[in-house]
Motif scaffolding. Structure first.
Motif, short mmCIF file in Angstrom:
data_model
loop_
_atom_site.label_atom_id
_atom_site.label_comp_id
_atom_site.label_asym_id
_atom_site.label_seq_id
_atom_site.Cartn_x
_atom_site.Cartn_y
_atom_site.Cartn_z
N THR A 121 0.76 -1.15 -0.12
CA THR A 121 0.02 0.15 -0.05
C THR A 121 0.81 1.37 0.11
O THR A 121 0.62 2.31 -0.70
CB THR A 121 -0.97 0.03 1.30
N GLU A 122 1.91 1.30 0.51
CA GLU A 122 2.72 2.35 0.94
C GLU A 122 3.41 2.50 -0.50
O GLU A 122 3.77 3.80 -0.98
CB GLU A 122 4.00 2.36 1.84
N VAL A 123 3.81 1.47 -1.20
CA VAL A 123 4.30 1.90 -2.62
C VAL A 123 3.31 2.42 -3.50
O VAL A 123 3.65 3.52 -4.40
CB VAL A 123 5.01 0.37 -3.22
N LEU A 124 1.91 2.16 -3.33
CA LEU A 124 1.18 2.70 -4.44
C LEU A 124 0.64 3.98 -3.86
O LEU A 124 0.66 4.86 -4.75
CB LEU A 124 -0.19 1.84 -4.11
N GLN A 125 0.80 4.31 -2.57
CA GLN A 125 0.44 5.67 -2.12
C GLN A 125 1.58 6.51 -2.70
O GLN A 125 1.31 7.91 -2.64
CB GLN A 125 0.35 5.68 -0.69
N ALA A 126 2.65 6.20 -2.66
CA ALA A 126 3.81 6.80 -3.11
C ALA A 126 3.46 7.40 -4.55
O ALA A 126 4.00 8.70 -4.62
CB ALA A 126 5.30 6.07 -3.10
N GLY A 127 3.01 6.83 -5.33
CA GLY A 127 2.83 7.45 -6.72
C GLY A 127 1.74 6.92 -7.58
O GLY A 127 1.57 7.03 -8.62
N GLY A 128 0.96 5.72 -7.24
CA GLY A 128 0.02 5.26 -8.02
C GLY A 128 -1.32 6.12 -7.89
O GLY A 128 -2.42 5.16 -7.69
N HIS A 129 -1.23 7.04 -8.45
CA HIS A 129 -2.37 7.91 -8.46
C HIS A 129 -2.24 9.08 -9.42
O HIS A 129 -1.21 9.19 -10.11
CB HIS A 129 -2.66 8.48 -7.05
N VAL A 130 -3.28 9.47 -9.76
CA VAL A 130 -3.40 10.51 -10.98
C VAL A 130 -3.90 11.99 -10.34
O VAL A 130 -4.86 11.82 -9.59
CB VAL A 130 -4.22 10.03 -12.18
N HIS A 131 -3.35 12.83 -10.59
CA HIS A 131 -3.59 14.39 -10.35
C HIS A 131 -4.48 14.84 -11.59
O HIS A 131 -3.92 14.84 -12.70
CB HIS A 131 -2.68 15.33 -9.90
N VAL A 132 -5.69 15.25 -11.52
CA VAL A 132 -6.64 15.62 -12.53
C VAL A 132 -7.28 17.01 -12.35
O VAL A 132 -7.40 16.99 -10.79
CB VAL A 132 -7.59 14.70 -13.08
N MET A 202 7.65 5.66 -6.61
CA MET A 202 7.34 4.21 -6.24
C MET A 202 8.51 3.48 -6.37
O MET A 202 8.59 2.66 -5.42
CB MET A 202 6.24 3.81 -7.43
N LEU A 203 9.51 3.86 -7.39
CA LEU A 203 10.76 2.85 -7.23
C LEU A 203 11.70 3.21 -5.91
O LEU A 203 12.08 2.54 -5.35
CB LEU A 203 11.64 3.34 -8.39
N ASN A 204 11.36 4.52 -5.35
CA ASN A 204 12.40 4.77 -4.14
C ASN A 204 11.77 4.08 -2.98
O ASN A 204 12.43 3.58 -2.07
CB ASN A 204 12.54 6.11 -4.00
N GLU A 205 10.53 4.05 -2.91
CA GLU A 205 9.55 3.59 -1.70
C GLU A 205 9.90 1.98 -1.72
O GLU A 205 10.05 1.26 -0.87
CB GLU A 205 8.41 3.87 -1.90
N ILE A 244 17.21 6.46 -12.08
CA ILE A 244 17.40 5.91 -10.45
C ILE A 244 18.38 4.70 -10.23
O ILE A 244 18.11 3.90 -11.08
CB ILE A 244 16.05 5.63 -10.20
N ALA A 245 19.39 4.85 -9.55
CA ALA A 245 20.29 3.83 -9.33
C ALA A 245 19.53 2.52 -9.00
O ALA A 245 18.79 2.69 -8.13
CB ALA A 245 21.32 4.21 -8.60
N GLY A 246 20.03 1.31 -9.43
CA GLY A 246 19.08 0.03 -8.77
C GLY A 246 19.63 -0.16 -7.31
O GLY A 246 20.65 0.23 -6.87
N SER A 247 18.79 -1.05 -6.75
CA SER A 247 18.92 -1.31 -5.43
C SER A 247 19.83 -2.37 -5.20
O SER A 247 20.24 -3.24 -6.28
CB SER A 247 17.69 -1.94 -4.62
#
Length: 247
Positions: A121-132, A202-205, A244-247
């Protein structure tokens, strides 16, 4: 039909886990694994015990809440099928069925078969949304999308967030889940306008909570939404695109 059921019991996150074993009689091959747990709990409560804690909601293969490990495989023996649709006809009469919680570092046990999957959920909250911009709805044909693009986006959007992909991966990777979200949103014109910032967030999270991809494809084998393995490639595509550098 009679089955020997071994269920993981754990009183809390810091409790010492153990298996509780009992025979469950009178079950039907058409019953699901969750209905087997219902019958197991009936027997436990009848004998004065505490019922096993497990999650379920719709039991229609839509919500993704029913994640458990059955005989060492997330959800159960049938590929790409949620636990609520795993039928007991996969087991012989008299067989032993071992039921455990998802085993992954990002999923700490809450109690018994219930784990905390909030990392997804935290990954999704980080960027899995759209601003319109709110206001008058645009014309239906204002943003043209080809049939193939729409179908591809819908295929990736089918992910139900059950988290089985993480439990199946020996590294605890969420790349199938993450790739499905990134691929779905980057394919459509309105969410694609935030593609870069979304990917970075999302990648950073995900890098903070999940391991790297194992490159073996265990995730796709257990995914009940049949998310294609190619979704994993979108993680590296977006990582390279945003620098973004890989983990």
């Amino acid at each position: 039909m009679k089955l020997t059921v071994r269920v993981w019991r754990q009183d809390g996150p810091l409790g010492e886990g153990r298996f509780d074993t009992r025979e469950v009689d009178g079950v039907e091959p058409s019953m699901s694994v969750l209905e087997l747990l219902d019958r197991y709990n009936h027997d436990v409560v009848t004998s004065g015990g505490e019922p096993v804690v497990f999650e379920s909601d719709c039991r229609e293969g839509i919500c993704g809440a029913c994640g458990i490990v059955v005989n060492g495989r997330p959800h159960g023996p049938v590929k790409r099928t949620p636990a609520c649709h795993q039928r007991l006809n996969s087991f012989d009469d008299g067989a032993t069925v071992t039921i455990e919680p998802f085993r992954a570092g990002p999923y700490p046990i809450i109690r018994d078969l219930m784990v905390e999957r909030g990392a997804l959920t935290e990954v999704l909250q980080a960027g899995g949304h759209v601003h319109v911009a709110a206001g008058t709805a645009p014309d239906a044909d204002a943003d043209r999308i080809t049939f193939d693009t729409a179908e591809q986006a819908l295929d990736f959007a089918a992910c139900i967030g059950c988290g089985a992909c993480v439990a199946a991966c020996p590294n605890g990777s969420a790349n199938l889940y993450l790739g499905a979200k990134l691929a779905h949103l980057s394919a459509l014109p309105i969410p694609a306008s935030e593609r870069g910032s979304r990917a970075r967030a999302m990648l950073n999270e995900a890098d903070l909570m999940f391991g790297p991809c194992s490159l073996h494809g265990e995730c796709a084998e257990v995914c009940p939404a049949d998310i294609p393995l190619v979704a994993v490639s979108y993680v590296n595509r977006e990582r390279l695109r945003t620098g973004i550098a890989g983990s």
